[in-house]
Design an enzyme around this catalytic site. Structure first.
Site, PDB file in Angstrom:
ATOM      1  N   ASP A 414       0.846  -1.196   0.000  1.00 17.43           N
ATOM      2  CA  ASP A 414       0.000   0.000   0.000  1.00 17.43           C
ATOM      3  C   ASP A 414       0.883   1.247   0.000  1.00 17.43           C
ATOM      4  O   ASP A 414       2.100   1.164   0.208  1.00 17.43           O
ATOM      5  CB  ASP A 414      -0.895  -0.034   1.249  1.00 17.43           C
ATOM      6  CG  ASP A 414      -1.962   1.066   1.243  1.00 17.43           C
ATOM      7  OD1 ASP A 414      -2.339   1.535   0.157  1.00 17.43           O
ATOM      8  OD2 ASP A 414      -2.414   1.446   2.351  1.00 17.43           O
ATOM      9  N   GLU A 417       2.646   4.957  -4.036  1.00 16.35           N
ATOM     10  CA  GLU A 417       2.682   5.886  -5.190  1.00 16.35           C
ATOM     11  C   GLU A 417       4.039   6.597  -5.277  1.00 16.35           C
ATOM     12  O   GLU A 417       4.439   6.903  -6.400  1.00 16.35           O
ATOM     13  CB  GLU A 417       1.534   6.891  -5.064  1.00 16.35           C
ATOM     14  CG  GLU A 417       0.156   6.262  -5.213  1.00 16.35           C
ATOM     15  CD  GLU A 417      -0.232   5.358  -4.038  1.00 16.35           C
ATOM     16  OE1 GLU A 417       0.245   5.613  -2.925  1.00 16.35           O
ATOM     17  OE2 GLU A 417      -0.994   4.415  -4.256  1.00 16.35           O
ATOM     18  N   ASP A 492      -9.094   3.404  -2.770  1.00 16.14           N
ATOM     19  CA  ASP A 492     -10.126   3.821  -1.824  1.00 16.14           C
ATOM     20  C   ASP A 492     -11.398   4.323  -2.498  1.00 16.14           C
ATOM     21  O   ASP A 492     -11.640   5.518  -2.616  1.00 16.14           O
ATOM     22  CB  ASP A 492      -9.553   4.895  -0.895  1.00 16.14           C
ATOM     23  CG  ASP A 492      -8.392   4.361  -0.075  1.00 16.14           C
ATOM     24  OD1 ASP A 492      -8.232   3.124  -0.020  1.00 16.14           O
ATOM     25  OD2 ASP A 492      -7.639   5.169   0.490  1.00 16.14           O
TER      26      ASP A 492
END
Ligand code: MIG
Length: 821
Positions: A414, A417, A492
């Protein structure tokens, strides 16, 4: 707080855009006239002013275009590309005053000389794609851009993970991996970068892969309806042009270029349960028991960030998880695999082992002056590993040993980015240095591949430490080719009907961008779904390769039994359906690993000639044989379906339909409507509570008749190891043949050295209207049974369901089954 971060990101995004428009006021320059050219094997080198163009004919249908605006090519390095050479294609080069024509057996590239512009044509001289005449390939300082003509009826698909509609015509998209919770249909960019798209025009498709990792953008006619363009803030004009005309052929070639998904472990195709978080051992055990007590199947439970000690990666919170190994041992015995989240941020805490060893081994990102880049994420101030550095990837991978020893088998990557809370850009500063395979370049170049390289470090590390098992990695951020290391979810989303609906085109575009192992958070991450929304979402989830429910922190429980008894029963049936179909789903994923064809396929991908494009939005194919028509709107008990050409069977009722037209289908709350292609043989199995509970027995082959004959392949292996690479699998061809006298099923001799535990085969012939006379196996009459009994060979006719069921022992040798009418 989440909202605030999103908003401040949007502000920084608009800053970026205004910087961009400032830039665009400077001088853009396009390729000038061709002065000379040379031709060496499959490379054509063209000189035009200071610029040098390299055209490489890689295959009959694949041409690479690379331009050095100042004539100097940087080192040829790609994080995506794994195959560089094909069998030498036939290349024919002809030169005239006006143009250079480079022809292969499938297409020609016409290089216009005054000025340098490119045009791709097919063998009938129809234009497939051409540069926009005034701009073509252009640049402005470090920025590069390619402008193309945009024909009126051309549509664009792909681009990886994009929110909004399936068809991307008239949209403007950027590629800059960004953590944006609660994105909506207009939010762009989000988490992943796949600079690859299809142009489809009158039933013919081409593909373009712009392999540039900098901040890039694609304007598909939003600025100007007769042009489209793609470019990046820096780096090269470097694109691959694929000619179909079928999209499948393009994807096949593209996944040769960037690689294919390795076969996932079978358990990862079971149902997966997550939330932020199951924070204690007690709660994790309660969840596991919740499934088993209610006989709702489940294979995976996730631990979100709270399992750690102060969010320190590779550690446990010993208070809440006093004995992880014991907990995981027990859960493993009960058929569960445990997956943990790992974020890239390593807490800058000199007492923390990973920070210490990371510093000692010089794995963290630094500014050019040697100062470390420190940014805040969950643990507070963190250092970030440089996953573009081989030794850092090795260090990262080695750190998994303790978690592996305690029994963890899933690796959820997670925040990669990477997402950083306390800097204006919400990510690593652009000038922070990366190793970049020894090239030492800034974050601006490496940002979009950061997540992908993290999944690579994870996959390779886990595989190194546990070579007997296929690693399962799940990621939020990625780049083209990232499917070689990881599955992906769409981040999300929200618990809304809109997000359920939007997940279909998103997952389809991601699927045809080379990533076959995808899913969205079932039920929606942010917010709370109604029982109905959760049930419909779960039903769609049966037909997304990754079937994972998840929830944000501080929401009420969202497990499948939390919506009242009626929905608990519906949700159980839905997950049972997933497990029933697992042999088919496993075969679909096997096919994806071998051919690159994804599980979820837009209608246009299989039935391009239909010419309809609205049907790509809310129905899709799952593998070759299932047409999925999910319910995506509230209070809906019936829906429209466009059936492609051919015959189709309603899975639930067995009703047969003629394709090529629109029908209405009943969609009661308790089940998702879907259809089976005539000629298909769908392998199914008994319902189990987890994939490790029991071997497949019986293996059922559901035979959907077609006019004449059809063949399928059935594949199976141990589901966990890499032994299949050495021939340890079980694979056979199954043919069906219909005549007025008999239905015949032939099962070829099994190929491969794997033998599943002894089991029965049950063959269900669908849509048989009359009681047959007899059934025989390899010429021997089978017993006509009153009812099907465990382990007993024989056959029976069920008039109500119009099925003939034949059971017999599965075996390696060739089998021929005949049902005499
Ligand atoms: O800043 O780990 O998308 O699935 O539950 C939020 C907590 C960090 C974002 C992920 C989400 C996960 C959450 N994470």
């Amino acid at each position: 707080m989440i909202r605030n971060r999103a908003i401040s990101f949007l502000i920084s995004l608009s800053l970026l855009t205004s910087t961009l428009s400032l830039l665009s006021r400077a001088q853009w320059q396009s390729a000038s006239n061709v002065e000379s050219f040379s031709h060496n094997k499959n490379q054509i080198s063209v000189q035009s002013g200071k610029a040098t163009l390299h055209v490489n004919i890689l295959a009959e249908d694949l041409i690479r275009v690379r331009l050095a605006t100042n004539g100097v090519f940087p080192p040829d390095m790609s994080w995506a590309v794994v195959k560089k050479e094909w069998q030498a294609p036939q290349v024919n080069v002809t030169d005239s005053q006006k143009e250079i024509i480079v022809a292969t057996n499938e297409l020609s590239l016409i290089i216009n000389k005054k000025p340098l512009r490119l045009k791709f044509v097919d063998k009938q001289n129809h234009i497939i794609n051409e540069d926009e005449p005034t701009k073509g390939m252009s640049w402005n300082e470090s920025e590069v851009r390619v402008w193309k003509k945009m024909p009126q009826d051309e549509y664009y698909y792909g681009f990886g993970e994009k929110a909004g509609r399936f068809n991307r015509r008239w949209t403007h998209m950027s590629m800059w991996n960004s953590d944006i919770p609660a994105y909506d249909a207009d939010t762009d960019p989000i988490y992943q970068t796949h600079p690859f798209f299809y142009g489809v025009n009158k039933g013919k498709a081409y593909g373009i892969f712009f392999d540039n990792t900098y901040w890039s953008s694609f304007d598909m006619g939003k600025e100007n309806r007769s042009q489209y363009s793609f470019g990046a803030e820096a780096g090269e004009i470097n694109y691959y042009f694929f000619y179909g005309p079928s999209p499948k052929k393009i994807l096949s070639r593209y996944t040769e270029l960037v690689g294919r998904m390795p076969l996932p472990p079978r358990w990862s195709l079971g149902y997966q349960q997550s939330r932020w978080s199951y924070p204690t051992e007690t709660r994790v055990r309660e969840i596991a028991k919740g499934f088993r007590d209610r006989t709702i199947p489940c294979d995976v439970i996730y631990l979100d960030i709270d399992y750690m000690d102060g969010y320190r990666i590779f550690t446990w919170n010993n208070k809440n998880f006093p004995n992880p190994k014991k907990m995981i041992d027990d859960l493993t015995k009960d058929g569960f695999k445990i997956a943990v989240i790992v974020d890239p941020g390593i807490k800058a805490d000199t007492a923390y082992h990973a920070f210490k060893s990371g510093n000692a081994q010089d794995v963290f990102l630094k500014y050019p002056d040697g100062k470390p880049f420190i940014g805040k994420v969950w643990p507070g101030e963190c250092a970030f590993p440089d996953f573009t550095k081989e030794s850092a990837r090795k260090w990262w991978g080695d750190n998994f040993s303790a978690l592996i020893e305690s029994g963890i088998r899933g690796w959820w990557n997670d925040m990669n980015e990477p997402s950083v809370f306390d800097v204006p850009t919400k990510t690593v500063d652009p000038d922070v240095l990366h190793d970049d395979n020894g090239l030492k370049t800034g974050h601006a170049k490496n940002h979009n591949i950061y997540g992908m390289q993290m999944t690579r470090a994870t996959y390779d590390g886990v595989k190194r430490l546990l070579p007997a098992e296929r690693p399962f990695v799940l990621t939020r951020a990625s780049y083209a080719g990232g499917h070689r290391y990881s599955s992906a979810w769409t981040g999300d989303n929200t618990s809304t009907w809109r997000d359920l609906e939007m997940s279909v085109p998103m997952l389809l575009n991601l699927s045809i961008s080379g990533q076959p192992f995808v899913g969205a958070d079932i039920g929606g991450f942010i917010g709370y779904p109604s029982g109905e929304l959760f049930a419909r979402w779960l039903q769609l989830g049966v037909f997304t390769p990754l079937m994972r429910a998840h929830s944000v922190i501080n929401e009420k429980n969202k497990e499948p039994w939390e919506f009242g008894d009626e929905f608990t029963n519906i949700n159980r049936e839905t997950i049972n359906l997933r497990y029933t179909l697992l042999p088919y789903i496993y075969n679909v994923m096997y096919q994806a690993s071998v051919t690159g064809m994804p599980a979820m396929r837009p209608m246009m991908f299989e039935y391009l000639e239909d010419g309809n494009f609205n049907w790509n939005q809310d129905q899709f194919m799952f593998g070759d044989d299932l047409l999925i028509t999910p319910v995506l709107t509230q209070a809906t008990t019936e829906r429209n379906v466009r059936l492609p050409e051919g015959d189709w069977y309603n899975y639930w009722t067995g009703q047969k339909y003629k394709g090529g037209n629109d029908i209405k289908v009943a969609a009661p709350l308790n089940r998702i409507p879907f259809f089976v292609r005539a000629g298909a043989i769908i392998p199914t199995q008994q319902v189990v509570q987890s994939t490790s509970q029991a071997p497949i027995d019986p293996l059922t082959l559901n035979v959907y008749p077609t006019e004449l004959q059809a063949t399928s392949t059935y594949y199976e292996d141990d589901g966990i190891s890499f032994e299949y690479e050495k021939g340890k699998y079980w694979k056979r061809t199954i043919g069906q043949w219909n005549s007025s006298q008999a239905i015949t099923l032939t099962l070829s001799k099994v190929e491969g050295s794997y033998t599943p535990p002894g089991r029965m085969l049950a063959v269900k012939f669908m849509n048989v209207s009359k009681e047959p006379k007899s059934a025989q196996m390899n010429g021997q009459k089978l017993e006509n049974l009153q009812r099907i009994e465990n382990k007993r060979e024989g056959w029976m006719f069920d008039a109500a369901s119009k099925q003939v069921i034949v059971t017999f022992k599965d075996q390696k040798s060739e089998l021929q089954l005949r049902v005499l009418r």
